[in-house]
Design a protein around this motif. Structure first.
Motif, PDB file in Angstrom:
ATOM      1  N   ALA A 133       0.925  -1.221   0.150  1.00  0.00           N
ATOM      2  CA  ALA A 133       0.051  -0.120  -0.033  1.00  0.00           C
ATOM      3  C   ALA A 133       0.936   1.254   0.115  1.00  0.00           C
ATOM      4  CB  ALA A 133      -0.896  -0.012   1.229  1.00  0.00           C
ATOM      5  N   LEU A 134       1.872   1.330   0.788  1.00  0.00           N
ATOM      6  CA  LEU A 134       2.679   2.390   0.740  1.00  0.00           C
ATOM      7  C   LEU A 134       3.547   2.640  -0.422  1.00  0.00           C
ATOM      8  CD1 LEU A 134       3.715   4.946   2.667  1.00  0.00           C
ATOM      9  CD2 LEU A 134       5.338   3.177   3.890  1.00  0.00           C
ATOM     10  N   ARG A 135       4.137   1.368  -1.079  1.00  0.00           N
ATOM     11  CA  ARG A 135       4.745   1.344  -2.344  1.00  0.00           C
ATOM     12  C   ARG A 135       3.864   2.081  -3.399  1.00  0.00           C
ATOM     13  NH1 ARG A 135       6.487  -3.242  -2.023  1.00  0.00           N
ATOM     14  NH2 ARG A 135       5.016  -4.579  -3.259  1.00  0.00           N
ATOM     15  N   ALA A 136       2.674   1.759  -3.406  1.00  0.00           N
ATOM     16  CA  ALA A 136       1.720   2.330  -4.224  1.00  0.00           C
ATOM     17  C   ALA A 136       1.518   4.068  -4.249  1.00  0.00           C
ATOM     18  CB  ALA A 136       0.093   1.829  -4.069  1.00  0.00           C
ATOM     19  N   VAL A 137       1.616   4.557  -3.136  1.00  0.00           N
ATOM     20  CA  VAL A 137       1.644   5.719  -2.685  1.00  0.00           C
ATOM     21  C   VAL A 137       2.798   6.520  -3.026  1.00  0.00           C
ATOM     22  CG1 VAL A 137       1.571   7.704  -0.844  1.00  0.00           C
ATOM     23  CG2 VAL A 137       0.017   5.585  -0.634  1.00  0.00           C
ATOM     24  N   THR A 138       4.028   5.926  -2.607  1.00  0.00           N
ATOM     25  CA  THR A 138       5.478   6.597  -3.027  1.00  0.00           C
ATOM     26  C   THR A 138       5.405   6.365  -4.533  1.00  0.00           C
ATOM     27  OG1 THR A 138       6.266   4.401  -2.512  1.00  0.00           O
ATOM     28  CG2 THR A 138       6.251   6.247  -0.788  1.00  0.00           C
ATOM     29  N   ARG A 139       4.992   5.415  -5.235  1.00  0.00           N
ATOM     30  CA  ARG A 139       5.033   5.191  -6.550  1.00  0.00           C
ATOM     31  C   ARG A 139       4.400   6.349  -7.359  1.00  0.00           C
ATOM     32  NH1 ARG A 139       4.206   0.017  -7.567  1.00  0.00           N
ATOM     33  NH2 ARG A 139       2.289   0.330  -7.664  1.00  0.00           N
ATOM     34  N   ASP A 140       3.027   6.672  -6.910  1.00  0.00           N
ATOM     35  CA  ASP A 140       2.108   7.462  -7.542  1.00  0.00           C
ATOM     36  C   ASP A 140       2.849   8.887  -7.430  1.00  0.00           C
ATOM     37  OD1 ASP A 140      -0.516   8.241  -8.891  1.00  0.00           O
ATOM     38  OD2 ASP A 140      -0.752   9.293  -6.771  1.00  0.00           O
ATOM     39  N   LEU A 141       3.208   9.124  -6.261  1.00  0.00           N
ATOM     40  CA  LEU A 141       3.630  10.534  -6.051  1.00  0.00           C
ATOM     41  C   LEU A 141       5.163  10.904  -6.981  1.00  0.00           C
ATOM     42  CD1 LEU A 141       4.215  13.267  -4.305  1.00  0.00           C
ATOM     43  CD2 LEU A 141       5.781  12.030  -2.788  1.00  0.00           C
ATOM     44  N   ASP A 142       5.907   9.745  -7.037  1.00  0.00           N
ATOM     45  CA  ASP A 142       7.117  10.054  -7.878  1.00  0.00           C
ATOM     46  C   ASP A 142       6.845  10.169  -9.197  1.00  0.00           C
ATOM     47  OD1 ASP A 142      10.011   9.416  -8.226  1.00  0.00           O
ATOM     48  OD2 ASP A 142       9.228   7.786  -9.546  1.00  0.00           O
ATOM     49  N   GLN A 143       5.617   9.386  -9.718  1.00  0.00           N
ATOM     50  CA  GLN A 143       5.300   9.644 -11.222  1.00  0.00           C
ATOM     51  C   GLN A 143       4.580  10.842 -11.503  1.00  0.00           C
ATOM     52  OE1 GLN A 143       2.448   6.170 -11.556  1.00  0.00           O
ATOM     53  NE2 GLN A 143       4.333   4.667 -11.987  1.00  0.00           N
ATOM     54  N   GLN A 144       3.783  11.320 -10.594  1.00  0.00           N
ATOM     55  CA  GLN A 144       3.337  12.485 -10.638  1.00  0.00           C
ATOM     56  C   GLN A 144       4.348  13.809 -10.788  1.00  0.00           C
ATOM     57  OE1 GLN A 144      -0.460  13.764  -9.000  1.00  0.00           O
ATOM     58  NE2 GLN A 144      -0.578  11.823  -7.857  1.00  0.00           N
ATOM     59  N   TRP A 145       5.217  13.798  -9.912  1.00  0.00           N
ATOM     60  CA  TRP A 145       6.193  14.647  -9.928  1.00  0.00           C
ATOM     61  C   TRP A 145       6.760  14.756 -11.163  1.00  0.00           C
ATOM     62  CZ3 TRP A 145       9.063  18.410  -7.703  1.00  0.00           C
ATOM     63  CH2 TRP A 145       8.663  18.972  -6.243  1.00  0.00           C
ATOM     64  N   LYS A 146       7.409  13.647 -11.840  1.00  0.00           N
ATOM     65  CA  LYS A 146       8.174  13.576 -13.064  1.00  0.00           C
ATOM     66  C   LYS A 146       7.310  14.069 -14.002  1.00  0.00           C
ATOM     67  CE  LYS A 146      11.239   9.674 -11.926  1.00  0.00           C
ATOM     68  NZ  LYS A 146      11.318   9.868 -10.704  1.00  0.00           N
ATOM     69  N   ALA A 147       5.949  13.628 -14.058  1.00  0.00           N
ATOM     70  CA  ALA A 147       5.162  14.268 -15.264  1.00  0.00           C
ATOM     71  C   ALA A 147       4.958  15.678 -15.222  1.00  0.00           C
ATOM     72  CB  ALA A 147       3.713  13.358 -14.994  1.00  0.00           C
ATOM     73  N   ALA A 148       4.685  16.184 -14.021  1.00  0.00           N
ATOM     74  CA  ALA A 148       4.606  17.431 -13.825  1.00  0.00           C
ATOM     75  C   ALA A 148       6.151  18.392 -14.348  1.00  0.00           C
ATOM     76  CB  ALA A 148       4.502  18.287 -12.186  1.00  0.00           C
ATOM     77  N   LEU A 149       7.210  17.687 -14.088  1.00  0.00           N
ATOM     78  CA  LEU A 149       8.248  18.549 -14.515  1.00  0.00           C
ATOM     79  C   LEU A 149       8.503  18.255 -16.062  1.00  0.00           C
ATOM     80  CD1 LEU A 149      10.791  17.577 -11.823  1.00  0.00           C
ATOM     81  CD2 LEU A 149       9.636  19.764 -12.087  1.00  0.00           C
ATOM     82  N   ALA A 150       7.909  17.131 -16.730  1.00  0.00           N
ATOM     83  CA  ALA A 150       8.134  16.817 -17.746  1.00  0.00           C
ATOM     84  C   ALA A 150       7.257  17.913 -18.890  1.00  0.00           C
ATOM     85  CB  ALA A 150       7.796  15.392 -18.358  1.00  0.00           C
ATOM     86  N   GLU A 151       6.059  18.121 -18.269  1.00  0.00           N
ATOM     87  CA  GLU A 151       5.172  18.888 -18.641  1.00  0.00           C
ATOM     88  C   GLU A 151       5.477  20.480 -18.998  1.00  0.00           C
ATOM     89  OE1 GLU A 151       0.474  20.624 -18.396  1.00  0.00           O
ATOM     90  OE2 GLU A 151       1.236  19.052 -16.901  1.00  0.00           O
ATOM     91  N   VAL A 152       6.244  20.773 -17.966  1.00  0.00           N
ATOM     92  CA  VAL A 152       6.711  22.260 -17.751  1.00  0.00           C
ATOM     93  C   VAL A 152       8.221  22.272 -18.858  1.00  0.00           C
ATOM     94  CG1 VAL A 152       8.380  22.434 -15.842  1.00  0.00           C
ATOM     95  CG2 VAL A 152       7.366  24.420 -16.617  1.00  0.00           C
ATOM     96  N   ILE A 153       8.927  21.354 -18.952  1.00  0.00           N
ATOM     97  CA  ILE A 153       9.850  21.155 -19.808  1.00  0.00           C
ATOM     98  C   ILE A 153       9.535  21.360 -21.137  1.00  0.00           C
ATOM     99  CG2 ILE A 153      11.946  19.856 -20.625  1.00  0.00           C
ATOM    100  CD1 ILE A 153      12.222  18.806 -17.849  1.00  0.00           C
ATOM    101  N   GLY A 154       8.255  20.682 -21.451  1.00  0.00           N
ATOM    102  CA  GLY A 154       7.869  20.457 -22.843  1.00  0.00           C
ATOM    103  C   GLY A 154       7.252  21.737 -23.469  1.00  0.00           C
ATOM    104  N   GLU A 155       6.923  22.809 -22.195  1.00  0.00           N
ATOM    105  CA  GLU A 155       6.297  24.059 -22.535  1.00  0.00           C
ATOM    106  C   GLU A 155       7.353  24.766 -22.898  1.00  0.00           C
ATOM    107  OE1 GLU A 155       3.892  25.255 -19.277  1.00  0.00           O
ATOM    108  OE2 GLU A 155       2.648  23.792 -19.460  1.00  0.00           O
TER     109      GLU A 155
END
Length: 204
Positions: free
Chosen positions: A118-140
Motif C-alpha cells: 500500500a505504501l509502495r503504491a503511494v510513493t510510486r504515484d507521487l514519484d510519477q506525478q512529480w516526473k510528469a509535472a516536470l516533464a510537462e513544464v519542460i515541454g512547454e
C-alpha cells in the motif's frame, strides 16, 4: 484543557498530520498508534476508529503528505512566468534544505515501501506525478523556444534521481554536502539537460 469537537474530515486531517510528525521523529517501524494518540491527547480507540490498523494509518499519512507536496508543486508550476523560471523554482523547492526537513519522511517511506504494498503504491504515484509535472513544464519551455530538450520525460527522471540521491546524502550524513554546493550541482545539471550556458540560464 477542553478540546474542540472536530468533524470527521478535520479529525482525520489532524490525525494524519500528527502521524506524519511521529513518522519523521520515530520512523515507520517504531511509530505506534499510541504515539499518534498521545500527541493529540486522544485515545488509541479513537485513532483506530478512523484508521483500523497502523498500516492503514501510515499509508494514509503518506498520502496526506504527498497531496500537500503536489499541491505546492502545482502552485509553483502555475505561476505566470517563463517555463525556465518555474522549472528552476520547482527543482530548488524539491532540493533538501540544510536540515533536510521533510526528507526524513520520504526516505522512511521508500524503505518501508519495499515491504508494504500500500505504501509502495503511494510513493510510486507521487514519484510519477512529480516526473510528469516536470516533464510537462519542460515541454512547454521547448515549445516556447526557451531551451532545447529532446526527451522531457527522461530529463525529469534524471533530475529527480539526482535530487533524491543528494537528499539521502544530506539527510543521512550530516555535513557531507553543503546546500550551496548541492544547489550549484543542481543548477549545472539543469543547464546541461536544457542545453543552456550559465549566462543563458541566469538571463532566463
Amino acid at each position: 484543557m477542553v478540546r474542540t469537537r472536530l468533524g470527521v474530515v478535520e479529525r482525520r486531517a489532524e490525525m494524519l498530520g500528527a502521524a506524519v510528525e511521529q513518522i519523521e521523529a520515530r520512523g515507520v517501524t517504531a511509530v505506534r498508534i499510541a504515539d499518534v494518540a498521545a500527541a493529540l491527547g486522544v485515545s488509541n480507540a479513537l485513532v483506530l476508529y478512523h484508521f483500523s490498523s497502523k498500516e492503514k494509518l501510515v499509508a494514509a499519512a503518506f498520502t496526506h503528505a504527498a497531496e500537500a507536496d503536489l499541491a505546492h508543486l502545482r502552485a509553483i508550476l502555475s505561476r505566470r512566468t517563463t517555463a525556465l523560471r518555474r522549472l528552476r523554482a520547482a527543482v530548488r523547492w524539491y532540493a533538501p534544505t540544510g536540515q533536510a526537513k521533510g526528507w526524513r519522511l520520504w526516505i522512511e517511506g521508500w524503505s518501508a515501501a519495499l515491504r508494504e504494498p500500500a505504501l509502495r503504491a503511494v510513493t510510486r504515484d507521487l514519484d510519477q506525478q512529480w516526473k510528469a509535472a516536470l516533464a510537462e513544464v519542460i515541454g512547454e519551455g521547448v515549445a516556447a523556444g526557451e531551451f532545447s530538450c529532446p526527451d522531457p520525460r527522461a530529463t525529469a527522471l534524471r533530475l529527480t534521481a539526482l535530487l533524491d540521491g543528494l537528499a539521502v546524502q544530506m539527510t543521512a550524513y550530516e555535513g557531507a554536502l553543503s546546500r550551496t554546493r548541492m544547489l550549484a550541482w543542481v543548477d549545472e545539471a539543469l543547464n546541461r539537460e536544457l542545453g543552456l550556458s550559465a549566462a543563458e540560464s541566469a538571463a532566463g
